[in-house]
Design an enzyme around this catalytic site. Structure first.
Site, short mmCIF file in Angstrom:
data_model
loop_
_atom_site.label_atom_id
_atom_site.label_comp_id
_atom_site.label_asym_id
_atom_site.label_seq_id
_atom_site.Cartn_x
_atom_site.Cartn_y
_atom_site.Cartn_z
N HIS A 1 -26.05 46.41 18.34
CA HIS A 1 -26.76 47.11 19.43
C HIS A 1 -27.38 46.10 20.39
O HIS A 1 -27.32 46.27 21.61
CB HIS A 1 -27.91 47.97 18.87
CG HIS A 1 -27.50 49.12 17.99
ND1 HIS A 1 -27.88 49.23 16.69
CD2 HIS A 1 -26.75 50.22 18.26
CE1 HIS A 1 -27.40 50.35 16.18
NE2 HIS A 1 -26.70 50.97 17.10
N LYS B 1 -29.74 65.96 11.69
CA LYS B 1 -29.10 64.71 11.28
C LYS B 1 -30.13 63.86 10.53
O LYS B 1 -31.13 63.43 11.11
CB LYS B 1 -28.59 63.97 12.53
CG LYS B 1 -27.58 62.89 12.20
CD LYS B 1 -26.99 62.28 13.47
CE LYS B 1 -26.31 60.96 13.16
NZ LYS B 1 -25.96 60.20 14.34
N ARG C 1 -16.47 49.66 19.40
CA ARG C 1 -16.06 48.76 18.32
C ARG C 1 -14.56 48.92 18.13
O ARG C 1 -13.79 48.70 19.04
CB ARG C 1 -16.82 49.10 17.03
CG ARG C 1 -18.24 48.62 17.05
CD ARG C 1 -19.06 49.29 16.01
NE ARG C 1 -19.27 50.69 16.35
CZ ARG C 1 -20.18 51.47 15.82
NH1 ARG C 1 -20.95 51.00 14.88
NH2 ARG C 1 -20.32 52.72 16.20
N SER D 1 -24.75 50.67 11.75
CA SER D 1 -26.01 50.89 11.02
C SER D 1 -25.69 51.39 9.61
O SER D 1 -26.39 51.07 8.65
CB SER D 1 -26.87 51.92 11.74
OG SER D 1 -27.18 51.47 13.03
#
Ligand code: ADP
Length: 159
Positions: A17, A41, A91, A129
């Site tokens: 990040h 979430k 990514r 993460s």
């Protein structure tokens, strides 16, 4: 002044990040980091903890950054806060499909807000993460994944 909005869960912030943020700051005068708060979430860190870690990690560029929590659509936030672009990181190929859908959905919601994508340095391109949390759970070495303050918080969570 060019303002970019960088939304994400940042659960927790990683060097991946931070790399995206540094690249975006070469183009935007100001960045708003939008921390998603979605009761459906589950996150490891609550919003206060996630903001605190971002704040520490970005201490060196504090004057160009603002951290906010999100409670509505990203495009709505962008409009309200004067941001012209939504910033995202790419990514591997797997990110593309999701980002493709989101970009077109956002465009349909508000044509005036565009999305811009950055790729991290190769050494962070596999990092998420989720991976970081998995490594932390099994007490792995996280020094190359996240700043020391974040690593400390992760260790405390899994103690
Ligand atoms: P994660 O997918 O790791 O849970 P977030 O929802 O916090 O992350 O991601 C916010 C944005 O940052 C997304 O656009 C995501 O693709 C990007 N991002 C996260 N980690 C990386 C990385 N290592 N390299 C490039 N982009 C990344």
């Amino acid at each position: 002044m060019k303002i970019g909005l960088y939304p994400g869960s940042f659960d927790p912030i990683t060097y991946g990040h931070i790399d995206i943020i540094k690249r975006a700051l070469k183009i935007f005068d100001r960045l708003i980091i939008l921390v998603s708060v979605n009761p459906r979430k589950r996150t490891l860190f609550d919003d206060i903890e996630r903001i605190d870690m971002i704040d520490h990690a970005l201490a060196s560029c504090k004057d160009k950054i603002e951290i906010r929590t999100s409670n509505t659509l990203t495009v709505t936030h962008a409009k309200e806060l004067g941001a012209t672009h939504i910033i995202r990181g790419l990514r591997a190929l797997t990110d593309f499909e999701y980002e493709f859908q989101m970009t077109h959905a956002n465009r349909q919601l508000d044509k005036s807000i565009d999305s811009i994508f950055f790729m991290t340095d190769n050494k962070y391109s596999f990092m998420s993460s989720t991976t970081v949390k998995e490594i932390a759970q099994f007490n792995g070495d996280l020094d190359t994944f996240a700043p020391p303050y974040v690593v400390e918080k992760l260790k405390n969570k899994y103690k």
